[in-house]
Design a protein around this motif. Structure first.
Motif, PDB file in Angstrom:
ATOM      1  N   GLN A   1       0.805  -1.091   0.158  1.00 34.03           N
ATOM      2  CA  GLN A   1      -0.080  -0.091   0.154  1.00 34.03           C
ATOM      3  C   GLN A   1       0.879   1.324  -0.113  1.00 34.03           C
ATOM      4  O   GLN A   1       0.623   2.158  -0.820  1.00 34.03           O
ATOM      5  N   LEU A   2       1.934   1.477   0.842  1.00 37.63           N
ATOM      6  CA  LEU A   2       2.934   2.463   0.717  1.00 37.63           C
ATOM      7  C   LEU A   2       3.536   2.403  -0.674  1.00 37.63           C
ATOM      8  O   LEU A   2       3.888   3.796  -0.989  1.00 37.63           O
ATOM      9  N   ALA A   3       3.988   1.403  -1.223  1.00 34.90           N
ATOM     10  CA  ALA A   3       4.667   1.334  -2.540  1.00 34.90           C
ATOM     11  C   ALA A   3       3.735   1.957  -3.603  1.00 34.90           C
ATOM     12  O   ALA A   3       4.007   3.009  -4.333  1.00 34.90           O
ATOM     13  N   ARG A   4       2.494   2.048  -3.466  1.00 31.07           N
ATOM     14  CA  ARG A   4       1.287   2.207  -4.419  1.00 31.07           C
ATOM     15  C   ARG A   4       1.119   3.831  -4.301  1.00 31.07           C
ATOM     16  O   ARG A   4       1.059   4.472  -5.041  1.00 31.07           O
ATOM     17  N   MET A   5       1.133   4.275  -2.843  1.00 37.16           N
ATOM     18  CA  MET A   5       1.026   5.836  -2.283  1.00 37.16           C
ATOM     19  C   MET A   5       2.280   6.312  -3.107  1.00 37.16           C
ATOM     20  O   MET A   5       2.127   7.591  -3.814  1.00 37.16           O
ATOM     21  N   VAL A   6       3.438   5.907  -3.053  1.00 34.31           N
ATOM     22  CA  VAL A   6       4.509   6.509  -3.630  1.00 34.31           C
ATOM     23  C   VAL A   6       4.634   6.589  -4.984  1.00 34.31           C
ATOM     24  O   VAL A   6       4.974   7.737  -5.729  1.00 34.31           O
TER      25      VAL A   6
END
Length: 424
Positions: free
Chosen positions: A330-335
């Protein structure tokens, strides 16, 4: 600071604020089931999991076995099933005392969500000082009481009847809102968000299309809705001890307006708050990273909701079985969508090192997420109109909560006043 999720002086105890009604044939019994008054209905096979049965925590012994035609006390007769939630079912009832209609939510035995929601409604009424800007965009409970069931008591909460959720409206419109409709709906219920944050020091934490409903005071809509159930009864599943009905969704009239519902997960206090909150697809980055959070998580949710309603797709995946396992993705998608988070934001988290290096870059094992951007994923607009839409979305989807606008500033954003094409 937060005080047990509720303001001082309000208890979590179910005994506060409830009226009591005994269980008896006269009060709660099955009187004139509607099945005896309507044409034949479709019976669903017992092996099929239906409606509230799909909830992972569903325990039939804890849910009240209501039937169409039943009386809830001598006042409310059950006419149509409107829906269900994680801890309750909702029914359109005829209010025989007021000669009108009401929605009655019946909670499972021992529901903490019912206690929280009831306390929140009492709190909202207590802080009303006459400045009601935004107050009419919140769905208030008219009254609450208990009824006795087979294994315990059940909290019942009575509301004005409501029509579709925004999720229902989206589905009826082919999966997407027009830009004009999106602006109108968000702008209309935004004062309710402002009231929660500014007047009540409250964070909803669960803003999504299923918790925004269209209100209508047009009695003819409900008369027609009941008549439709009588003529074309909804399918149902019949077991040894209960009937599980499919929900029926009422149409909306031209006078309908959106209101914010379901306060069972509200947090009250100045904050900041700690711990998990929000559905997976709507989680703000500070919650994913275990950072103390405040009312700005609702602004993040609004941005995600606007995208979903207009684009017809989620920015982030929902319903993951294990949040711990999926935090990195999820954090990678946000980045990928928003760029790297500010380093001072990552320094607020005790676990950011698991996902980011000292320079704020993702660890290599997380960098295989597809590179994309909000601009690439927006599919419905072009040119200046697209840039204007993405500009307001980017304002709401900021890494740092303090960089997101408050609800009042969003109301004043010029994007809501820009001319758009005719609504289809």
């Amino acid at each position: 600071m937060e005080t047990n999720g509720l303001p001082n002086g309000l208890s979590n105890g179910l005994s506060d604020g409830w009226s009591e009604y005994p269980s008896s044939d006269e009060e709660d019994g099955h009187l004139t089931p509607l099945e005896d008054l309507v044409p034949e209905f479709e019976v669903i096979d017992e092996d099929i999991v239906l409606e509230e049965e799909t909830i992972s925590s569903f325990d039939p012994e804890r849910w009240y076995p209501i039937r169409l035609g039943d009386f809830i006390t001598t006042r409310y007769q059950v006419m149509v099933k409107l829906g269900y939630g994680s801890a309750s079912t909702a029914w359109l009832c005829r209010d025989n005392e007021q000669d009108t209609y009401a929605t009655v939510k019946i909670y499972e035995t021992g529901s903490q969500q019912a206690a929280t929601e009831n306390n929140i409604h009492r709190y909202l009424r207590s802080i009303n000082d006459g400045d009601d800007f935004g107050l009419d965009r919140l769905r208030f409970c008219r009254r609450s009481f208990r009824i006795n069931g087979p294994v315990g008591s059940h909290v019942c909460m009575v509301y004005a009847p409501l029509c579709m959720t925004l999720e229902d409206v989206r589905n009826r419109r082919g999966g997407k809102f027009s830009l004009r409709l999106l602006k109108s709906v968000i702008y209309t219920f935004m004062p309710g968000v402002w009231y929660l944050h500014s007047m009540g020091s409250m964070v909803h934490t669960d803003l999504h299309p299923g918790n925004i409903m269209m209100a209508s005071e047009n009695v003819r809509i409900w008369d027609g809705f009941v008549q439709e159930e009588l003529m074309y009864p909804t399918p149902r599943k019949i077991t040894a001890d209960r009937v599980i009905y499919k929900s029926r969704t009422p149409m909306i009239g031209s006078d309908a307006f959106p209101v914010i519902c379901d306060f069972g997960k509200v947090r009250v206090g100045e904050g900041p708050f700690l711990g998990e909150a929000m559905q997976d697809a709507y989680r703000a980055p500070e919650i994913v990273l275990g950072i103390p959070w405040n009312e700005k998580v609702d602004i993040w949710s609004l941005g995600i909701m606007m995208w979903y309603l207009f684009e017809g797709k989620h920015l982030f995946r929902n319903g993951e079985p294990n949040r711990e396992v999926t935090r990195g993705a999820q954090l990678a998608r946000m980045v990928s969508l928003l760029g790297n988070p500010p380093r001072d934001f990552l320094e607020r988290s005790r676990c950011s090192y698991e996902f980011f290096d000292e320079d704020g870059n993702l660890h290599p094992h997380l960098q295989n997420i597809e590179n994309t951007s909000l601009d690439e994923e927006e599919e419905n607009l072009e040119g200046e109109e697209k840039e204007q839409f993405l500009s307001v979305i980017r304002k709401m989807l900021q890494w740092r909560p303090e960089d997101r606008p408050c609800a009042l500033n969003l109301l004043l954003d010029p994007w809501f006043n820009l001319e758009t094409g005719a609504d289809s």
